[in-house]
Design a protein around this motif. Structure first.
Motif, short mmCIF file in Angstrom:
data_model
loop_
_atom_site.label_atom_id
_atom_site.label_comp_id
_atom_site.label_asym_id
_atom_site.label_seq_id
_atom_site.Cartn_x
_atom_site.Cartn_y
_atom_site.Cartn_z
N CYS A 88 0.85 -1.19 0.00
CA CYS A 88 0.00 0.00 0.00
C CYS A 88 0.89 1.24 0.00
CB CYS A 88 -0.89 -0.02 1.24
SG CYS A 88 -1.92 1.44 1.46
N CYS A 92 -1.75 2.47 4.58
CA CYS A 92 -1.27 1.37 5.43
C CYS A 92 0.11 1.67 6.01
CB CYS A 92 -1.24 0.06 4.65
SG CYS A 92 -2.87 -0.53 4.13
N GLY A 164 -12.44 -9.47 5.72
CA GLY A 164 -13.62 -8.80 5.19
C GLY A 164 -14.92 -9.23 5.83
N PHE A 171 -12.59 -4.60 2.14
CA PHE A 171 -11.59 -4.27 1.13
C PHE A 171 -12.04 -4.85 -0.21
CE2 PHE A 171 -10.36 -8.39 2.81
CZ PHE A 171 -9.98 -9.12 1.70
N GLU A 172 -11.58 -4.23 -1.28
CA GLU A 172 -11.94 -4.69 -2.62
C GLU A 172 -10.73 -4.56 -3.53
OE1 GLU A 172 -15.22 -3.80 -6.16
OE2 GLU A 172 -15.39 -2.83 -4.19
N ARG A 173 -10.41 -5.63 -4.19
CA ARG A 173 -9.29 -5.64 -5.14
C ARG A 173 -9.72 -4.95 -6.43
NH1 ARG A 173 -5.19 -10.53 -6.25
NH2 ARG A 173 -4.72 -10.21 -8.44
N PHE A 185 -5.92 -2.08 -3.80
CA PHE A 185 -7.10 -2.32 -2.98
C PHE A 185 -7.71 -0.99 -2.56
CE2 PHE A 185 -4.61 -6.16 -2.31
CZ PHE A 185 -5.57 -7.17 -2.38
N THR A 186 -9.02 -0.92 -2.61
CA THR A 186 -9.74 0.10 -1.86
C THR A 186 -10.18 -0.58 -0.57
OG1 THR A 186 -11.83 -0.49 -2.95
CG2 THR A 186 -10.53 1.28 -3.93
N HIS A 187 -10.03 0.12 0.55
CA HIS A 187 -10.29 -0.57 1.81
C HIS A 187 -10.59 0.39 2.94
CE1 HIS A 187 -6.23 0.30 3.56
NE2 HIS A 187 -5.91 0.39 2.29
#
Length: 228
Positions: A88, A92, A164, A171-173, A185-187
């Motif tokens: 990240c 992060c 998740g 989170f989404e890849r 990732f959006t998270h």
């Protein structure tokens, strides 16, 4: 985490009251030391992740650096739990460096053996043992202290199930990102403070956590449970 009687006895109940525990007097959730979290954005039951007064969902994951498995239900220390990925490029890294600051403050207070830091990667493809060691070195983690464990689910599916679904740290890849090659990732950025009975005391949102606040909250929880 093993569920133990919280501050049993009259003297212990008094200690809990002075530390902000309202459960002994019927004014709040049971099993907490700290008072209600004033900056919590909604009632605990309305949030996707476990928040103030709620139990930490159970999980068991491996620390590839130490070569051990960590079972959350067997932990008897005050713990910090969060979800990250070490490649990240922004949030992060900020969070992990601030948690290193908390680790140092905990050490200065003589509470290293009473605490655990458990960052869980949701990117097991890139976050192998070598990547996690590199992250520890670059952020200043004291692995020799024995209270910091990078936890790595074995597969993408396991990461989704634990981080998740179970912990509610969404989170989404995505392959539509200018930050990283390949995928990003959006998270959500949430860090949980969990007492030795497995109850969430705080859910800190965002990467710019207040290191002094978190260290102070840890110290309050540790001291309350030391009287058991």
């Amino acid at each position: 985490m093993q569920r133990r009687a919280f501050l049993g006895g009259i003297a212990a109940a008094t200690t809990g009251a002075t530390a902000g525990c309202t459960s002994a007097f019927g004014g709040g959730p049971e099993g907490v030391v700290l008072g209600p979290q004033e900056d919590q954005i909604a009632d605990s039951g309305d949030l996707a992740y476990p928040a103030y007064g709620e139990p930490l969902p159970a999980f068991e994951l491996r620390d590839p650096i130490a070569g051990i498995a960590v079972d959350s239900e067997a932990v008897e220390r005050t713990a910090i739990v969060t979800g990250v990925f070490t490649s990240c490029p922004a949030e992060c890294g900020i969070l992990l460096r601030r948690l290193v600051g908390v680790q140092r403050r905990v050490a200065d207070a003589g509470l290293t053996d009473e605490t655990l830091f458990l960052p869980i990667t949701f990117d097991p493809e890139r976050d192998d043992e070598a990547a996690l060691r590199d992250n520890a070195e670059s952020t200043g983690v004291d692995l020799d202290a024995g209270n910091w464990h990078y936890l790595r689910p074995e597969t993408r599916e396991r990461a989704k199930a634990v981080v998740g679904d179970r912990l509610g740290i969404g989170f989404e890849r995505t392959t539509e990102s200018d930050r990283l090659q390949g995928y990003d990732f959006t998270h959500v950025v949430v860090t949980l403070l969990v007492n030795p009975d497995g109850v969430v005391e705080r859910a800190y949102r965002g990467e710019r956590i207040d290191r002094d606040r978190v260290a102070g909250d840890i110290e309050t929880v540790v001291e309350a449970f030391a009287g058991e």
